[in-house]
Every structure is written in C-alpha cells, then in structure tokens.
Write an enzyme that holds these catalytic residues in place. Sequence first.
Site, mmCIF file in Angstrom:
data_model
loop_
_atom_site.group_PDB
_atom_site.id
_atom_site.type_symbol
_atom_site.label_atom_id
_atom_site.label_comp_id
_atom_site.label_asym_id
_atom_site.label_seq_id
_atom_site.Cartn_x
_atom_site.Cartn_y
_atom_site.Cartn_z
ATOM 1 N N GLU A 10 6.441 0.830 13.413
ATOM 2 C CA GLU A 10 6.885 1.868 12.494
ATOM 3 C C GLU A 10 7.065 3.210 13.199
ATOM 4 O O GLU A 10 6.373 3.518 14.161
ATOM 5 C CB GLU A 10 5.834 2.073 11.392
ATOM 6 C CG GLU A 10 5.600 0.855 10.528
ATOM 7 C CD GLU A 10 4.401 1.031 9.622
ATOM 8 O OE1 GLU A 10 4.173 0.140 8.790
ATOM 9 O OE2 GLU A 10 3.686 2.051 9.759
ATOM 10 N N CYS A 68 7.284 10.741 14.164
ATOM 11 C CA CYS A 68 5.958 10.186 14.443
ATOM 12 C C CYS A 68 6.175 8.776 14.995
ATOM 13 O O CYS A 68 6.766 7.917 14.323
ATOM 14 C CB CYS A 68 5.114 10.149 13.179
ATOM 15 S SG CYS A 68 3.467 9.441 13.421
ATOM 16 N N CYS A 97 -3.450 -2.503 17.030
ATOM 17 C CA CYS A 97 -4.369 -1.589 17.721
ATOM 18 C C CYS A 97 -5.699 -2.303 17.906
ATOM 19 O O CYS A 97 -6.111 -3.091 17.038
ATOM 20 C CB CYS A 97 -4.555 -0.311 16.899
ATOM 21 S SG CYS A 97 -5.602 0.937 17.695
ATOM 22 N N CYS A 140 -10.598 1.276 13.768
ATOM 23 C CA CYS A 140 -11.075 2.356 12.904
ATOM 24 C C CYS A 140 -11.119 1.900 11.444
ATOM 25 O O CYS A 140 -10.232 1.186 10.977
ATOM 26 C CB CYS A 140 -10.190 3.590 13.060
ATOM 27 S SG CYS A 140 -10.213 4.264 14.735
ATOM 28 N N CYS A 188 -7.948 2.630 8.891
ATOM 29 C CA CYS A 188 -6.599 2.556 9.451
ATOM 30 C C CYS A 188 -6.007 1.170 9.257
ATOM 31 O O CYS A 188 -6.691 0.158 9.467
ATOM 32 C CB CYS A 188 -6.650 2.914 10.945
ATOM 33 S SG CYS A 188 -5.051 2.866 11.764
ATOM 34 N N CYS A 233 -0.483 4.473 8.690
ATOM 35 C CA CYS A 233 0.145 3.716 9.776
ATOM 36 C C CYS A 233 -0.105 2.229 9.606
ATOM 37 O O CYS A 233 -1.227 1.802 9.364
ATOM 38 C CB CYS A 233 -0.415 4.164 11.129
ATOM 39 S SG CYS A 233 -0.112 5.886 11.497
#
Length: 355
Positions: free
Chosen positions: A97, A110, A117, A121, A124, A340
């Site tokens: 994205e 962005c 990832c 976290c 997220c 995200c």
Amino acid sequence: MSESGEKTDLLGVTLEEAEEFFDSLGQPRYRARQVFEWMYSARARSFADMTNLPLRMRETLERIARIGSVENVARETSADGKAVKLLFGLRDGNAVEAVMMKHDYGITACVSSQVGCRMGCGFCASGTDGFVRNLSPGEMVAQVTGVNEALRRDQRVSRVVLMGSGEPLDNLDASLKFIRIINEDRGLNIGMRHITLSTCGVVPGIMRLAKEKLPITLSVSLHAPDDELRSSLMPVTRRYGLKELMDACRHYADVTGRRVTIEYALVDGVNDLDRHARSLAALLRGGPFHVNLIPLNPVPGKGLRRARPERVKEFYALLENMGIAVTVRREFGAGVDAACGQLRRRVARGGADGV
C-alpha cells in the site's frame, strides 16, 4: 539485463548507476539523463514514448530493462477527497500500500518498505499476516511515481514519508538507496528535508542512519513512556530499551541537526492516563523532540480502542504545560482503511473494488 537474467528496473537505480548502465551498452552517458527526464518529469512508462532516443536504442531497452515493477490494482478515496489509499500489485503476486495525502502545503506520499512486517506491534495491521519480504528500491520508488500518476499533470508529490507497511530500518540498504533516488534533481527532486523515515525503534539502524548524515526527519513510534508498557505493545522494546533508544535519538539529532519526532498513538485506558503523560514528559524533557499525538486507527481483532477526543485534548494540555513541544496529528482518510496493511488484507480476502 542483470546477472540473473532479470530486466533492469530503471526506477531502482541512481543517476550515476544509470549512466554506467548506458556506458556498458556503448551509449553516451547523457542517455541516462534523458531517460530520467522521461520517467520522472514526463511520467513515461514505455520506452517507445521516449522519442528523442534512437529507435534501435528503444528496442534494446524494451528487451533488457523496464520502468517499475508495480501495478495499481485497487484504491480507496476518503470522503473529503484529501486522502487516497492505493494498493500496488508486485510481480511476484504480493501487494503493498501507499497513501496520497493532500495538504495545504503540498502532496505527501506515504510509502511501504516491506511486504508485511516482522516487528509485531500490537496495534498495527502490517504484520498481522507476518513478514513476507523486503521491497527493492525500485518497488519503493514506483509507489511514489504511482501516486504521481494518480494526480493531475500540474500536481506532484513534494514530500515522502517512509511510514507505510514494514520497518524501513529492517530494510535499510534499500531505504537509503530509495531516499537518494527520489532526491535526485534529475528525477523526482524531493528535498531531503521533505523526507521522513519512521521506525519502531531499531537502535542499530538509527545509529547507522546517523552515520549517513542525511538531513531527513527521523520519526520514532514510541507509544509508551516506560519499558514495561512499551514491551506489551511493541516487542522491539525487549531488544532495545527506552534508554538506549532515547540515547540513539539524541545522537541522531546531534549529528544531523534535525529534531526527532515522537509518534504517540493514544489507546483508550492503556497509555492515555495522566501518569503516562507525566512519565512521557520526564523522558523527553530538554531533548530534541517533538511529540505527535495520534488518535489510534483501530485494527479488527486487536481489541484496542482509540482514546476519547476529550482525553486527547487533556493529554495534549498536560504535555504542553510540562514544556513539551506537542501537536495532534491531523487525521486523513475518513472512509478509507486508515491503518497500514488493512486495504491489502481486505483485497486479499476479496473485499475491495479494483481501480
């Protein structure tokens, strides 16, 4: 053509590397500048469009090179039209994205640095399905050019934030090359001071970034004022505690002369109490920091709620009264999957319309 037989992605090379590429083809080095102007100023996506290149040269480039490696496959536009989230398909079937945000002072892109990832976290969506792979510099640049292509010809991206899916310092070589490519004045010509890199706190990456002495803005996702609470939200804290992280941030500011932005997402009943504000002020007081308070973008399945609007105001006032430079992030993206990774996950499950 690369040694692996893959076509060379010309969005993933610096101008100097492009000059060497054309030199290896027996072509004058100024061909690189011509191609850069076509790719970035004219927004050409085909070598056939580059009419000031000899026909045989264009035919050769079609065989051995390409311009980018992403395709726009879905988009969502906010109700106010000021934010557009774009989903780009990659050559291997993955997707990432990017978000376009229209401000009074210009247009910001962005950009994502990884598919997924590995940081884990707690609030997220990027890492919910795990880490897949790093993005190449060309795949990162292509997100910016893809945002430009969604704009009118008289508009362009003037600011970039590496704040999308992934941890940029976990893909630092590619992130650094990406920064240098978009800064090239023959290319996108985005000033270093208009580039922000956001990290969850990978201390060795911050220290290495400081050695580069690039005058970009470092943004650190903190989200808690002590190690115990931060560890529950951000597992990276178990490797790099707050003292080590703050020391690295101060070093970065000393070396670059740039103030460090502290991102703090306010989570209802978790990190938004008065004592958290006092602890945060004590942690940052006297340092080269600016706090950006963020109303949490809730992610389904995480069980976390955004702080109430009145609590955001109270937290802001507490920090300000204790001498901390603080703002509340202006929200973009009403009507789009703001956090995200959410659009990517929804499309993967068949729930979003294509462009």
